[in-house]
Scaffold this motif. Structure first.
Motif, PDB file in Angstrom:
ATOM      1  N   UNK B  36       0.800  -1.231   0.000  1.00 20.29           N
ATOM      2  CA  UNK B  36       0.000   0.000   0.000  1.00 20.29           C
ATOM      3  C   UNK B  36       0.826   1.271   0.000  1.00 20.29           C
ATOM      4  N   UNK B  37       2.029   1.179   0.514  1.00 18.66           N
ATOM      5  CA  UNK B  37       2.917   2.349   0.488  1.00 18.66           C
ATOM      6  C   UNK B  37       3.481   2.481  -0.916  1.00 18.66           C
ATOM      7  N   UNK B  38       3.150   3.558  -1.598  1.00 15.02           N
ATOM      8  CA  UNK B  38       3.660   3.735  -2.957  1.00 15.02           C
ATOM      9  C   UNK B  38       4.917   4.589  -2.921  1.00 15.02           C
ATOM     10  N   UNK B  39       5.755   4.403  -3.914  1.00  8.42           N
ATOM     11  CA  UNK B  39       6.963   5.213  -4.007  1.00  8.42           C
ATOM     12  C   UNK B  39       6.574   6.688  -4.050  1.00  8.42           C
ATOM     13  N   UNK B  40       5.471   6.963  -4.722  1.00 10.64           N
ATOM     14  CA  UNK B  40       4.996   8.348  -4.792  1.00 10.64           C
ATOM     15  C   UNK B  40       4.641   8.879  -3.405  1.00 10.64           C
ATOM     16  N   UNK B  41       3.946   8.071  -2.600  1.00  9.98           N
ATOM     17  CA  UNK B  41       3.539   8.537  -1.274  1.00  9.98           C
ATOM     18  C   UNK B  41       4.757   8.747  -0.379  1.00  9.98           C
ATOM     19  N   UNK B  42       5.745   7.895  -0.537  1.00  9.81           N
ATOM     20  CA  UNK B  42       6.985   8.075   0.222  1.00  9.81           C
ATOM     21  C   UNK B  42       7.665   9.365  -0.232  1.00  9.81           C
ATOM     22  N   UNK B  43       7.687   9.581  -1.536  1.00 12.52           N
ATOM     23  CA  UNK B  43       8.290  10.792  -2.089  1.00 12.52           C
ATOM     24  C   UNK B  43       7.589  12.038  -1.557  1.00 12.52           C
ATOM     25  N   UNK B  44       6.265  12.013  -1.600  1.00 13.08           N
ATOM     26  CA  UNK B  44       5.495  13.168  -1.115  1.00 13.08           C
ATOM     27  C   UNK B  44       5.829  13.456   0.342  1.00 13.08           C
ATOM     28  N   UNK B  45       5.816  12.389   1.161  1.00 14.75           N
ATOM     29  CA  UNK B  45       6.078  12.590   2.586  1.00 14.75           C
ATOM     30  C   UNK B  45       7.499  13.109   2.819  1.00 14.75           C
ATOM     31  N   UNK B  46       8.423  12.658   1.973  1.00 14.50           N
ATOM     32  CA  UNK B  46       9.816  13.087   2.132  1.00 14.50           C
ATOM     33  C   UNK B  46      10.060  14.445   1.471  1.00 14.50           C
ATOM     34  N   UNK B  47       9.094  14.892   0.681  1.00 17.11           N
ATOM     35  CA  UNK B  47       9.248  16.181   0.014  1.00 17.11           C
ATOM     36  C   UNK B  47      10.254  16.134  -1.127  1.00 17.11           C
ATOM     37  N   UNK B  48      10.290  15.022  -1.834  1.00 18.78           N
ATOM     38  CA  UNK B  48      11.211  14.866  -2.959  1.00 18.78           C
ATOM     39  C   UNK B  48      10.442  14.267  -4.140  1.00 18.78           C
ATOM     40  N   UNK B  49      10.917  14.487  -5.350  1.00 19.38           N
ATOM     41  CA  UNK B  49      10.255  13.863  -6.486  1.00 19.38           C
ATOM     42  C   UNK B  49      10.520  12.358  -6.525  1.00 19.38           C
ATOM     43  N   UNK B  50       9.579  11.643  -7.069  1.00 16.78           N
ATOM     44  CA  UNK B  50       9.641  10.185  -7.058  1.00 16.78           C
ATOM     45  C   UNK B  50      10.941   9.646  -7.665  1.00 16.78           C
ATOM     46  N   UNK B  51      11.307  10.201  -8.795  1.00 20.00           N
ATOM     47  CA  UNK B  51      12.502   9.692  -9.480  1.00 20.00           C
ATOM     48  C   UNK B  51      13.743   9.822  -8.600  1.00 20.00           C
ATOM     49  N   UNK B  52      13.713  10.809  -7.741  1.00 20.46           N
ATOM     50  CA  UNK B  52      14.832  11.031  -6.837  1.00 20.46           C
ATOM     51  C   UNK B  52      14.943   9.897  -5.819  1.00 20.46           C
ATOM     52  N   UNK B  53      13.795   9.481  -5.324  1.00 11.53           N
ATOM     53  CA  UNK B  53      13.760   8.347  -4.390  1.00 11.53           C
ATOM     54  C   UNK B  53      14.421   7.132  -5.037  1.00 11.53           C
ATOM     55  N   UNK B  54      14.061   6.891  -6.291  1.00  6.92           N
ATOM     56  CA  UNK B  54      14.565   5.701  -6.978  1.00  6.92           C
ATOM     57  C   UNK B  54      15.998   5.881  -7.458  1.00  6.92           C
TER      58      UNK B  54
END
Lengths: 210, 210
Positions: B36-54
């Motif tokens: 249920x935790x999406x990379x996007x939701x993690x990105x949003x919470x961290x305040x970074x763009x998704x591609x950055x997370x990856x």
DNA sequence: TGGTAACTTGACTATAAGGTTAAAATATTT
DNA sequence: AAATATTTTAACCTTATAGTCAAGTTACCA
């Protein structure tokens, strides 16, 4: 109101299918979480095609609600009422025995419940705020009464209830850890008795009742 | 081997980003589960763009592994070693205090751990089978030694360890239920002390050490 | 100062999953 | 036996998501 359809063959099929689906769904929700459990995986486990699942339950969330309802039913039956007339010793003994029984006989329900609470009680907030809170307040008052009467040692009744909940549920929720640590494949008949005996012994003594 | 990059500005950025991502991921994994935790939701919470997370973590599973590693680190530090020379009373007191501290200060780690175990310990089987099992066996032997010496009541040391684990972790994992039932918004400073005092009191008495 | 490595990011792709539909099969009723 | 209701199922549609890519930006270093 448990919709009891007339006892036709089809009514039986519906009941059987729903039961199979709910059992399969419960396992999938535990193992994969809500989002991770797919309708397809529930279907596979239940041995039915996916579209059939969605015929009985309109959508995935409805399945989850049904599982949760069953969980609360189980909770309610397993909680073990405390009879104020018997005094603290018998009351605590019965309470512990009831919760241990529930943990060993309905560990899946306990796990679903635990996951819900850990994840923020999204679906159980109302239950906790009303039913659960009242239940604990009432039982805590009983314990307090016994404490004031000098029938047991002065311990915080709320924390005592949490202690009994946590120690008993541990054997359901952390089943895998308990078994792994003890190098065992699964619980045996006598485990439930031994756990009951252990917890009763140590908690009663902890409450100055031994 | 904590890859300590040279203290460049970029090294700092990496460390900061990874920390932000891991904290965000931990919360998301608790609230939504792994799937249920999406990379996007993690990105949003961290305040970074998704591609950055990856960019920092090749994929979602790597993020989860990093969170779990942090969880086991916390577990390891919080477990509180038992000193055999001090006798059972001090040992149990320290053990309880350490676990309660861990529950109140690192409740998220406790929740991640609990969910992993409930869901079948997919990623922790090895940890449980080796590290945890040995830890429990060693500590149980200590308790057994004290029991044989008549320094404490005869209780199953394994079950005693489970009891201390479950009662202390309850305040982390079931935090929301505890708070809701007690009609409180959040834990206060004194709660940790009171819980420690309560558990120490009742468990020591339960072990015949009071 | 020019070149290289580290980082950032929007746009894109492939796939998996929830849910719909319509048609066929089976059961029930009259 | 005809008509109706229930159940089963394959095929389809839509959307959400993990992961890729390429083009840009910033920091580092010789």
């Amino acid at each position: 109101m448990n919709e009891v359809k007339k006892e036709s063959k089809q009514g039986k099929i519906r009941a059987q299918s729903e039961a199979k689906i709910l059992e399969a769904a419960q396992e999938e929700f535990i193992l994969q979480g809500y989002k991770g459990a797919t309708v397809q995986s529930i279907a596979d486990r239940a041995g039915l095609p996916k579209a059939n699942i969605l015929y009985y339950f309109k959508n995935k969330e409805n399945i989850y609600h049904a599982v949760l309802e069953h969980t609360l039913d189980t909770w309610d039956k397993g909680i073990g009422d405390i009879d104020p007339d018997q005094g603290p010793k018998i009351a605590i003994e019965k309470f512990i025995a009831s919760k241990v029984r529930m943990s060993f006989q309905h560990s899946s329900s306990s796990k679903i419940y635990a996951m819900e609470i850990i994840q923020g009680a999204q679906h159980l907030k109302e239950f906790a705020r009303t039913y659960l809170r009242r239940w604990v307040r009432e039982k805590a008052a009983l314990f307090q009464h016994w404490i004031d009467n000098g029938e047991m040692v002065d311990v915080d009744p709320y924390k005592l209830i949490f202690l009994i909940w946590s120690t008993t549920q541990h054997y359901a929720d952390f089943e895998i850890q308990v078994l792994t640590v003890m190098n065992r494949a699964e619980y045996e008949e006598e485990d439930q008795e031994q756990v009951t005996a252990f917890l009763t012994d140590i908690i009663l003594r902890g409450c100055g009742l031994k």
